[in-house]
Write a protein that holds these residues in place. Sequence first.
Motif, PDB file in Angstrom:
ATOM      1  N   ASN A  64       0.837  -1.201   0.000  1.00 25.51           N
ATOM      2  CA  ASN A  64       0.000   0.000   0.000  1.00 25.51           C
ATOM      3  C   ASN A  64       0.873   1.253   0.000  1.00 25.51           C
ATOM      4  O   ASN A  64       2.077   1.186   0.258  1.00 25.51           O
ATOM      5  CB  ASN A  64      -0.974  -0.019   1.188  1.00 25.51           C
ATOM      6  N   LEU A  65       0.249   2.367  -0.291  1.00 24.22           N
ATOM      7  CA  LEU A  65       0.988   3.623  -0.425  1.00 24.22           C
ATOM      8  C   LEU A  65       1.751   3.986   0.843  1.00 24.22           C
ATOM      9  O   LEU A  65       2.868   4.498   0.776  1.00 24.22           O
ATOM     10  CB  LEU A  65       0.043   4.759  -0.810  1.00 24.22           C
ATOM     11  N   SER A  66       1.156   3.705   1.995  1.00 22.80           N
ATOM     12  CA  SER A  66       1.818   4.000   3.268  1.00 22.80           C
ATOM     13  C   SER A  66       3.125   3.201   3.382  1.00 22.80           C
ATOM     14  O   SER A  66       4.156   3.726   3.803  1.00 22.80           O
ATOM     15  CB  SER A  66       0.875   3.659   4.419  1.00 22.80           C
ATOM     16  N   GLN A  67       3.070   1.935   2.988  1.00 28.54           N
ATOM     17  CA  GLN A  67       4.261   1.083   3.054  1.00 28.54           C
ATOM     18  C   GLN A  67       5.334   1.559   2.063  1.00 28.54           C
ATOM     19  O   GLN A  67       6.512   1.621   2.405  1.00 28.54           O
ATOM     20  CB  GLN A  67       3.868  -0.360   2.754  1.00 28.54           C
ATOM     21  N   PHE A  68       4.938   1.928   0.848  1.00 25.59           N
ATOM     22  CA  PHE A  68       5.904   2.403  -0.148  1.00 25.59           C
ATOM     23  C   PHE A  68       6.586   3.671   0.353  1.00 25.59           C
ATOM     24  O   PHE A  68       7.799   3.833   0.234  1.00 25.59           O
ATOM     25  CB  PHE A  68       5.240   2.686  -1.499  1.00 25.59           C
ATOM     26  N   SER A  69       5.787   4.564   0.917  1.00 26.41           N
ATOM     27  CA  SER A  69       6.311   5.819   1.445  1.00 26.41           C
ATOM     28  C   SER A  69       7.300   5.553   2.580  1.00 26.41           C
ATOM     29  O   SER A  69       8.358   6.187   2.674  1.00 26.41           O
ATOM     30  CB  SER A  69       5.151   6.680   1.931  1.00 26.41           C
TER      31      SER A  69
END
Length: 148
Positions: A64-69
């Motif tokens: 998810n975007l949070s993990q990528f960030s």
Amino acid sequence: MGGVSINRQELRTKVRLVVDALVLEKGFVSPLDVFLRLGKITPKLVEEWRFGRVPYLERVLHGNLSQFSYIISLIREKAREVGWKPSYTAYMRWGKGPKQPLRFSKSGDRNIELHYATHFVPDKPKAPPRLPLSREIRQQNGQEGESG
């Protein structure tokens, strides 16, 4: 929820190990290489994106975007700690036709794109100063001209 869940501390440890390994192997680290090494994307999907068959990289990243960030922030944190230099890299579409810039994020936000496209490069260790060879050493090594 399918798949194996990894907590942030485990992810932090894993990312730091991957970053170190990539710098040793390649001489630099990029978020894309870290995502590949962590299994967040396959080489085949990277290729699809590079040829422009996928509109933006985040669409095919696993997670998810949070993990990528968070992963990108860990790469940047490690780079800052050890003094690696940021180096923006333009990712251009592969294949025939005009070379168009590739997108990483759905939003296309400039700062997000910049974070994905920034590689980090360690400073090269400075070579020790070269001392001039003495005439005898140059002659022994065949580096002295016939007329010398």
